[in-house]
Design a protein around this motif. Structure first.
Motif, PDB file in Angstrom:
ATOM      1  N   LYS A  15       0.849  -1.187   0.000  1.00 36.96           N
ATOM      2  CA  LYS A  15       0.000   0.000   0.000  1.00 36.96           C
ATOM      3  C   LYS A  15       0.890   1.244   0.000  1.00 36.96           C
ATOM      4  O   LYS A  15       1.775   1.365   0.841  1.00 36.96           O
ATOM      5  CB  LYS A  15      -0.886   0.028   1.248  1.00 36.96           C
ATOM      6  CG  LYS A  15      -2.120  -0.821   1.136  1.00 36.96           C
ATOM      7  CD  LYS A  15      -3.197  -0.248   2.034  1.00 36.96           C
ATOM      8  CE  LYS A  15      -3.543   1.172   1.595  1.00 36.96           C
ATOM      9  NZ  LYS A  15      -4.075   1.999   2.664  1.00 36.96           N
ATOM     10  N   GLY A  16       0.632   2.127  -0.925  1.00 40.03           N
ATOM     11  CA  GLY A  16       1.497   3.302  -1.075  1.00 40.03           C
ATOM     12  C   GLY A  16       0.941   4.555  -0.432  1.00 40.03           C
ATOM     13  O   GLY A  16       1.529   5.637  -0.536  1.00 40.03           O
ATOM     14  N   ASP A  17      -0.200   4.429   0.234  1.00 40.71           N
ATOM     15  CA  ASP A  17      -0.815   5.617   0.841  1.00 40.71           C
ATOM     16  C   ASP A  17      -1.108   5.367   2.321  1.00 40.71           C
ATOM     17  O   ASP A  17      -2.116   5.845   2.856  1.00 40.71           O
ATOM     18  CB  ASP A  17      -2.089   6.013   0.095  1.00 40.71           C
ATOM     19  CG  ASP A  17      -3.125   4.901   0.078  1.00 40.71           C
ATOM     20  OD1 ASP A  17      -2.786   3.731   0.374  1.00 40.71           O
ATOM     21  OD2 ASP A  17      -4.290   5.202  -0.243  1.00 40.71           O
ATOM     22  N   ARG A  18      -0.219   4.661   2.978  1.00 29.44           N
ATOM     23  CA  ARG A  18      -0.409   4.396   4.401  1.00 29.44           C
ATOM     24  C   ARG A  18      -0.226   5.674   5.207  1.00 29.44           C
ATOM     25  O   ARG A  18       0.578   6.536   4.887  1.00 29.44           O
ATOM     26  CB  ARG A  18       0.579   3.329   4.879  1.00 29.44           C
ATOM     27  CG  ARG A  18       0.235   1.937   4.339  1.00 29.44           C
ATOM     28  CD  ARG A  18       1.033   0.855   5.045  1.00 29.44           C
ATOM     29  NE  ARG A  18       1.174   1.145   6.457  1.00 29.44           N
ATOM     30  CZ  ARG A  18       2.321   1.061   7.120  1.00 29.44           C
ATOM     31  NH1 ARG A  18       3.418   0.714   6.490  1.00 29.44           N
ATOM     32  NH2 ARG A  18       2.364   1.341   8.400  1.00 29.44           N
ATOM     33  N   THR A  19      -1.018   5.778   6.249  1.00 29.76           N
ATOM     34  CA  THR A  19      -0.918   6.958   7.102  1.00 29.76           C
ATOM     35  C   THR A  19      -1.132   6.520   8.547  1.00 29.76           C
ATOM     36  O   THR A  19      -1.119   5.326   8.843  1.00 29.76           O
ATOM     37  CB  THR A  19      -1.937   8.040   6.684  1.00 29.76           C
ATOM     38  OG1 THR A  19      -1.731   9.195   7.491  1.00 29.76           O
ATOM     39  CG2 THR A  19      -3.366   7.553   6.808  1.00 29.76           C
ATOM     40  N   THR A  33       6.645   5.115   7.873  1.00 26.17           N
ATOM     41  CA  THR A  33       5.535   5.163   6.929  1.00 26.17           C
ATOM     42  C   THR A  33       5.989   5.663   5.557  1.00 26.17           C
ATOM     43  O   THR A  33       5.631   5.091   4.528  1.00 26.17           O
ATOM     44  CB  THR A  33       4.417   6.073   7.482  1.00 26.17           C
ATOM     45  OG1 THR A  33       4.039   5.597   8.777  1.00 26.17           O
ATOM     46  CG2 THR A  33       3.210   6.066   6.571  1.00 26.17           C
ATOM     47  N   ASN A  37       5.854   3.849   1.982  1.00 30.31           N
ATOM     48  CA  ASN A  37       5.097   4.457   0.888  1.00 30.31           C
ATOM     49  C   ASN A  37       5.957   4.657  -0.356  1.00 30.31           C
ATOM     50  O   ASN A  37       5.498   4.434  -1.482  1.00 30.31           O
ATOM     51  CB  ASN A  37       4.493   5.793   1.334  1.00 30.31           C
ATOM     52  CG  ASN A  37       3.276   5.604   2.240  1.00 30.31           C
ATOM     53  OD1 ASN A  37       2.730   4.502   2.349  1.00 30.31           O
ATOM     54  ND2 ASN A  37       2.854   6.683   2.892  1.00 30.31           N
ATOM     55  N   CYS A  40       6.626   1.364  -2.025  1.00 32.38           N
ATOM     56  CA  CYS A  40       5.447   0.906  -2.750  1.00 32.38           C
ATOM     57  C   CYS A  40       5.211   1.743  -3.999  1.00 32.38           C
ATOM     58  O   CYS A  40       4.786   1.223  -5.033  1.00 32.38           O
ATOM     59  CB  CYS A  40       4.217   0.936  -1.845  1.00 32.38           C
ATOM     60  SG  CYS A  40       2.817   0.111  -2.598  1.00 32.38           S
ATOM     61  N   ASP A  61      -1.084  11.394   0.347  1.00 28.22           N
ATOM     62  CA  ASP A  61      -0.716  10.768   1.618  1.00 28.22           C
ATOM     63  C   ASP A  61       0.700  10.214   1.615  1.00 28.22           C
ATOM     64  O   ASP A  61       1.092   9.531   2.565  1.00 28.22           O
ATOM     65  CB  ASP A  61      -1.684   9.613   1.946  1.00 28.22           C
ATOM     66  CG  ASP A  61      -3.038  10.128   2.424  1.00 28.22           C
ATOM     67  OD1 ASP A  61      -3.075  11.242   2.976  1.00 28.22           O
ATOM     68  OD2 ASP A  61      -4.044   9.424   2.236  1.00 28.22           O
ATOM     69  N   LEU A  62       1.459  10.496   0.566  1.00 31.63           N
ATOM     70  CA  LEU A  62       2.825   9.952   0.467  1.00 31.63           C
ATOM     71  C   LEU A  62       3.630  10.285   1.721  1.00 31.63           C
ATOM     72  O   LEU A  62       4.281   9.421   2.300  1.00 31.63           O
ATOM     73  CB  LEU A  62       3.521  10.529  -0.776  1.00 31.63           C
ATOM     74  CG  LEU A  62       4.870   9.910  -1.123  1.00 31.63           C
ATOM     75  CD1 LEU A  62       4.699   8.476  -1.612  1.00 31.63           C
ATOM     76  CD2 LEU A  62       5.585  10.747  -2.176  1.00 31.63           C
TER      77      LEU A  62
END
Length: 301
Positions: A15-19, A33, A37, A40, A61-62
């Motif tokens: 997942k490339g938009d983890r927050t 994080t 990101n 990913c 969200d990067l």
DNA sequence: CCCTGTCAAGTCACG
DNA sequence: CGTGACTTGACAGGG
């Protein structure tokens, strides 16, 4: 012509938009994080090139909380090598990247503080693309904003505020017609004032148009793009059948997309597919466009 | 472990 | 004036 999709890829396993939550902010959490990101992001870009998908929108969200006062960490410096690797990969594959700050970014807000947080947010977006070493064809795309009871005044406020933005934001900023407030014609009016390129969203244009046919709309918006801005950008999506007017379809309607490709000849442009199933529709669209000269010309470059 | 309320930010329609 | 949609998942705390 490049074909692309926004932010998320559900085929790759990462997942490339983890927050995370603001309350659990810490520098180590941020570093972990962002590391994930960026890893990913590169995976998604590799997926894309393998499928001839050469246009991609990077998630906002990067770098979580990048523009929030809580973030005092120099993430640009810390991840500079990684950003540059990603930029190098992008350039070497003739890929184009873009970003789209969300609805809280309002250049024309009546509230000066909202404008100021918006500038911070735009600086974050510009910094990300700058760090990758991408030229000004890597765009940051926004809407004109709110109406605040007086559209003409609010458009004027957009123009005034634009003049106060840092140059590196101005060089990347493009405006898109939206589905409720600002039409293509409104965007063109702003273009006439400040020369900012216009992204044509064909779906929004159907839902909230200003009278032009698709062909007329193309003739108008294409002129707002210069050589150094890159190819004009178009957003394409389709109506979800039986659902609220304006809601996006689950998967691409290939007959409609094919007809769209035919109707827009001979204009060349990059198209962002705003469809729920993201990369799956993009793969299908690429197959559909495979016999289109505009797409082929690019693929063999 | 599972469930679920909540999540940085703004604007607008609606009741 | 207050709430939900926009758009959606998944974080994170409580049971």
């Amino acid at each position: 012509m490049r074909i692309g999709y926004p932010c998320i890829n559900r085929t790759v396993e990462c997942k490339g938009d983890r927050t995370f939550r603001l309350k659990s902010y810490s520098e180590s959490r941020l570093v972990a994080t962002v590391t994930d990101n960026l890893n990913c992001l590169l995976k998604m870009l590799q997926f894309n090139t393998a499928h001839d998908i050469l246009f991609f929108r990077i998630t906002s969200d990067l770098v979580p909380f990048a523009s929030h006062p809580i973030c005092q960490f120099d993430w640009q410096q810390a991840f500079l090598n990684r950003f540059q690797e990603i930029g190098e990969f992008t350039r070497s594959h003739y890929m184009r990247l873009s970003m789209h700050p969300d609805q809280f970014t309002l250049i024309n807000s009546v509230d000066e503080r909202v404008f100021e947080t918006s500038v911070r947010e735009l600086i974050y977006h510009a910094t990300t693309l700058d760090s990758m070493g991408l030229d000004c064809s890597a765009k940051i795309q926004i809407h004109l904003g709110g109406v605040y009871g007086d559209k003409r005044k609010s458009m004027h406020r957009f123009v005034q505020r634009f003049h106060h933005l840092p140059e590196r934001i101005k060089g990347r900023l493009v405006i898109e017609n939206d589905d409720r407030n600002y039409t293509l014609n409104d965007c063109m009016t702003v273009y006439d004032a400040i020369g900012i390129p216009v992204v044509l969203d064909v779906f929004h244009h159907e839902v909230n148009g200003s009278g032009e046919t698709l062909s007329q709309a193309f003739h108008r918006f294409v002129k707002t793009w210069t050589e150094e801005d890159g190819l004009p950008i178009v957003h394409y999506s389709s109506q979800r059948t039986g659902s609220r007017r304006g809601s996006h379809a689950e998967s691409i309607d290939l007959r409609d997309f094919h007809s769209f490709l035919e109707k827009t000849k001979p204009f060349d442009f990059d198209v962002m597919l705003e469809i729920k199933d993201k990369e799956k529709s993009a793969v299908k669209a690429v197959k559909t466009a495979m016999h289109d000269d505009r797409f082929l010309r690019f693929k063999t470059e």
